[in-house]
Design an enzyme around this catalytic site. Structure first.
Site, mmCIF file in Angstrom:
data_model
loop_
_atom_site.group_PDB
_atom_site.id
_atom_site.type_symbol
_atom_site.label_atom_id
_atom_site.label_comp_id
_atom_site.label_asym_id
_atom_site.label_seq_id
_atom_site.Cartn_x
_atom_site.Cartn_y
_atom_site.Cartn_z
ATOM 1 N N GLU A 104 -49.450 78.206 44.190
ATOM 2 C CA GLU A 104 -49.312 78.124 42.743
ATOM 3 C C GLU A 104 -48.009 77.409 42.387
ATOM 4 O O GLU A 104 -47.152 77.205 43.257
ATOM 5 C CB GLU A 104 -49.297 79.553 42.163
ATOM 6 C CG GLU A 104 -50.538 80.383 42.484
ATOM 7 C CD GLU A 104 -51.715 80.096 41.548
ATOM 8 O OE1 GLU A 104 -51.730 79.044 40.871
ATOM 9 O OE2 GLU A 104 -52.626 80.941 41.500
ATOM 10 N N ASP A 164 -58.314 79.587 51.287
ATOM 11 C CA ASP A 164 -57.618 80.689 50.607
ATOM 12 C C ASP A 164 -58.596 81.822 50.318
ATOM 13 O O ASP A 164 -59.812 81.652 50.447
ATOM 14 C CB ASP A 164 -56.919 80.204 49.327
ATOM 15 C CG ASP A 164 -57.832 79.444 48.374
ATOM 16 O OD1 ASP A 164 -59.038 79.365 48.636
ATOM 17 O OD2 ASP A 164 -57.334 78.938 47.359
#
Ligand code: GLP
Length: 235
Positions: A141, A67
């Site tokens: 998330e 990421d």
């Protein structure tokens, strides 16, 4: 069922490195997804020491970043690519592995996410991932599901605070992450979890319901999930 390996904190990095060395020797770890953050730091130090001592080689591997933040300048110390270079890639002996950062400096975020997804789609032997205190995996998330694609995401306050803690020169609001759906296509997933502050979320991820409230819970769907926990996180 996850394969849960619990190690003493002092033996944790060595145990993960031992298994990685075995996979590398067997040539089944040519393409690795790697996370950043505090958790993998001792593992990367161990890999660097072994690589420079000649007992392990990443020379023929391709390292794919998990990421990245959007909006931080190249070289910002909080950038995931900068962290991985500083802790691992740049400290390895030559020839170095091919490092696949997320091309946020040259492409728009959406195009960079698509390009990085194509890189990962070529195959992942082992996806090494960390665990956020809120149950995130990469920047998947809370709210993410097992079919979440690689994409641009809005960061939670916790992840923004983490960036500031890593010394970010700006305040990123978005990130790009390999999606859970892409990670679940890896041949193996290794979940790295250390520290007492991760004990509660680890228990939720492994024993609670599969739910977007804790995206890491979806990793249990993978037939070859290895959870590398230290004794503090496994309590
Ligand atoms: C950050 C990173 C992730 C990392 C996670 C856990 O959001 N983008 O790649 O796995 O947080 O970080 P730490 O290991 O520092 O707890």
């Amino acid at each position: 069922m996850a394969d849960l390996r619990v190690l003493s904190t002092s033996e944790w990095a060595g145990a993960v490195a031992d298994e990685l060395a075995a996979r590398l020797a067997a040539r089944v770890a040519g393409r690795l997804v790697l996370p950043t953050g505090d958790t993998p730091a001792p593992l990367y130090a161990e890999i660097v020491a072994r690589a420079n001592g000649g007992s392990l080689s990443l020379a023929e591997t391709e390292l794919i970043l998990l990421d990245e933040y959007v909006g931080l300048e190249p070289g910002d110390p909080a950038r995931c690519d900068a962290q991985l270079r500083a802790e691992l890639v740049d400290r390895l002996p030559t020839p170095r592995p091919r490092f696949r950062a997320i091309p946020v400096d040259t492409l728009t975020p959406e195009v960079a996410a698509a390009a990085h997804d194509a890189t990962a789609a070529a195959g992942i032997d082992i996806a090494l991932v960390g665990l956020g205190r809120n149950g995130h995996v990469g920047f998947n998330e809370p709210g993410s599901t097992a079919d979440s694609p690689t994409r641009v995401v809005e960061l939670t306050d916790e992840s923004i605070a983490a960036a500031v803690g890593y010394g970010a020169h700006g305040r990123p609001t978005h990130g790009i992450t390999l999606g859970l759906s892409r990670l679940l296509q890896a041949s193996e997933i290794w979940l790295l979890v250390t520290g007492a502050h991760k004990a509660e979320v680890l228990r939720t991820a492994l024993e609670g319901p599969e739910t977007p409230v804790c995206p890491a819970s979806y990793l249990r769907r993978h037939p070859r999930l290895v959870v590398w926990a230290d004794e503090l996180a496994a309590l």
